[in-house]
Each structure stands twice: as structure tokens, then as C-alpha cells.
Scaffold this motif. Structure first.
Motif, PDB file in Angstrom:
ATOM      1  N   UNK A 105     -28.704 -10.831 -86.978  1.00 14.69           N
ATOM      2  CA  UNK A 105     -27.851 -10.932 -88.163  1.00 14.69           C
ATOM      3  C   UNK A 105     -26.677  -9.960 -88.099  1.00 14.69           C
ATOM      4  N   UNK A 106     -26.847  -8.821 -87.432  1.00 19.54           N
ATOM      5  CA  UNK A 106     -25.790  -7.813 -87.335  1.00 19.54           C
ATOM      6  C   UNK A 106     -24.856  -8.060 -86.144  1.00 19.54           C
ATOM      7  N   UNK A 107     -25.221  -8.974 -85.264  1.00 18.03           N
ATOM      8  CA  UNK A 107     -24.441  -9.203 -84.051  1.00 18.03           C
ATOM      9  C   UNK A 107     -22.956  -9.479 -84.313  1.00 18.03           C
ATOM     10  N   UNK A 108     -22.581 -10.328 -85.281  1.00 17.19           N
ATOM     11  CA  UNK A 108     -21.140 -10.544 -85.499  1.00 17.19           C
ATOM     12  C   UNK A 108     -20.378  -9.259 -85.838  1.00 17.19           C
ATOM     13  N   UNK A 120     -27.665  -9.315 -74.867  1.00 18.38           N
ATOM     14  CA  UNK A 120     -28.897  -9.609 -74.142  1.00 18.38           C
ATOM     15  C   UNK A 120     -29.854 -10.267 -75.126  1.00 18.38           C
ATOM     16  N   UNK A 121     -30.071 -11.567 -74.946  1.00 15.32           N
ATOM     17  CA  UNK A 121     -30.952 -12.329 -75.832  1.00 15.32           C
ATOM     18  C   UNK A 121     -32.291 -12.521 -75.131  1.00 15.32           C
ATOM     19  N   UNK A 155     -25.096 -16.530 -82.722  1.00 19.21           N
ATOM     20  CA  UNK A 155     -23.685 -16.843 -82.564  1.00 19.21           C
ATOM     21  C   UNK A 155     -23.050 -15.721 -81.761  1.00 19.21           C
ATOM     22  N   UNK A 156     -22.596 -16.068 -80.563  1.00 14.61           N
ATOM     23  CA  UNK A 156     -22.031 -15.074 -79.659  1.00 14.61           C
ATOM     24  C   UNK A 156     -20.536 -15.310 -79.561  1.00 14.61           C
ATOM     25  N   UNK A 157     -19.766 -14.284 -79.877  1.00 13.90           N
ATOM     26  CA  UNK A 157     -18.318 -14.342 -79.789  1.00 13.90           C
ATOM     27  C   UNK A 157     -17.898 -14.699 -78.364  1.00 13.90           C
ATOM     28  N   UNK A 158     -16.848 -15.499 -78.238  1.00  9.89           N
ATOM     29  CA  UNK A 158     -16.383 -15.959 -76.925  1.00  9.89           C
ATOM     30  C   UNK A 158     -15.991 -14.804 -76.006  1.00  9.89           C
TER      31      UNK A 158
END
Length: 192
Positions: A105-108, A120-121, A155-158
């Protein structure tokens, strides 16, 4: 670019702590890889094999946020987590990586604050996740089922690199997957 900041995410039960521990055990002393120590607002928690962390009470954590003591912080699974600024200072060196065991949830927010980081997922199949969560014995079966239904999309930023590790079989297999992918990104082996 913050490619050397490796932000670790994955569902509970995926074995994030175990894979990171495996990496630490298979890293030479001269390889500059650092696992950032988290601050967590839970005083009465200790689990064998879990990542070392700083325990504080909820009021102290709230004060640390107010004092801007954290480079990043988030809420997850009824607790609050923070990474102090000093934990990321190693990014200022010209070599090595810093790994943060974070939150999907904090990734963005992390990707916005540290553009180009490496994600790293670490994941596993639903059946394996369920089995591991039940084996931990920290939650009731109904709580485990509720956790299994909770889905936070990744959701991973490009601009970010993505490394995916499927930890469904042995820890060695997951660790080897990780090493191969880090090497492909030029992050492993790291020069001393």
C-alpha cells in the motif's frame, strides 16, 4: 535514480523475512547489502526468524512521525511501521544496496519519494500462503481467510525495476531466483 534502494513487498506468509535472511547468509562480508531496520509500534511481539526491529509504543511512534524522524512510514495489519532517515544513509555511498521490508500500500509513495527504486515482490501461491499463515498460529482460521481475501494490487511505477520471486518450494530455490534477477539488473554481485 534510486535503483540501489530495494523495496521489498509481498503478502503475509510469502516468506519475505526468510528470503531476506537467506540472502544475508549467502552474502559475503564484503558485499555491501544492508537491510534497513524498521521501527514498529508493537512492544509485545517477537517471532523467531523475524527481521530485527525497534519496538515502540503507539504514542512514541506518533511523536516520531510528528518529529519527522522517518524517511518513510506506513500503516499495515493494525500496526505502524517506519524507516528512520539514518537507515537510508548508505544510499549516499557509491556502492551497495539498501533493502526496505515495506508495504504494498505504501509502494506508490516510496516510488514517488525515491524515483527508480527496485521493487522486490516476494509471493507464493494462495494455497501455500494459507498453509503458512495457519502454521504461524498468530491468527484464527477466520482471520487467515479474511487476510487471504484482502487484495492489494501491486502497482509498480514504470521508472522502477521489478524483481519477482515465487517462494512456493524451497528457500534455496527462492534465494537463487533472487540472486539471478539481481545479477540481471546489475545489482549483484556488488563490488566491495
Amino acid at each position: 535514480m534510486n535503483r540501489r534502494l530495494i523495496y521489498v513487498v509481498g503478502p503475509s506468509g510469502a516468506g519475505k523475512d526468510s528470503v531476506l535472511s537467506w540472502l544475508h547468509q549467502h552474502t559475503s562480508k564484503s558485499t555491501p547489502v544492508y537491510l534497513a531496520r524498521r521501527t514498529i509500534d508493537r512492544l509485545n511481539f517477537a517471532e523467531p526468524g523475524a527481521q530485527d526491529h525497534e519496538r515502540v509504543d503507539a504514542a512514541t511512534f506518533k511523536q516520531l512521525v510528528a518529529d519527522a524522524a522517518f524517511a518513510m512510514h506506513w500503516d499495515a495489519n493494525t500496526h505502524r511501521y517506519g524507516i528512520r532517515h539514518a537507515e537510508l544513509m548508505r544510499l549516499q555511498d557509491s556502492t551497495g544496496c539498501v533493502m526496505v521490508n515495506g508495504s504494498r500500500a505504501h509502494l506508490p509513495t516510496a516510488a514517488r519519494d525515491y524515483p527508480g527504486l527496485t521493487v522486490l515482490h516476494i509471493t507464493a501461491s494462495p494455497a501455500v500462503l494459507r498453509q503458512r499463515l495457519l502454521a504461524r498460529g498468530r491468527e484464527s482460521e477466520s482471520a487467515v481467510e479474511a487476510r487471504m481475501l484482502r487484495h492489494i494490487p501491486l502497482e509498480v511505477d514504470a521508472a522502477c525495476a521489478l524483481v519477482e520471486v515465487h517462494n512456493d518450494s524451497t528457500l534455496d530455490a527462492a534465494g537463487q531466483q533472487l540472486l539471478i534477477q539481481l545479477e540481471a539488473l546489475g545489482l549483484w554481485p556488488l563490488s566491495p
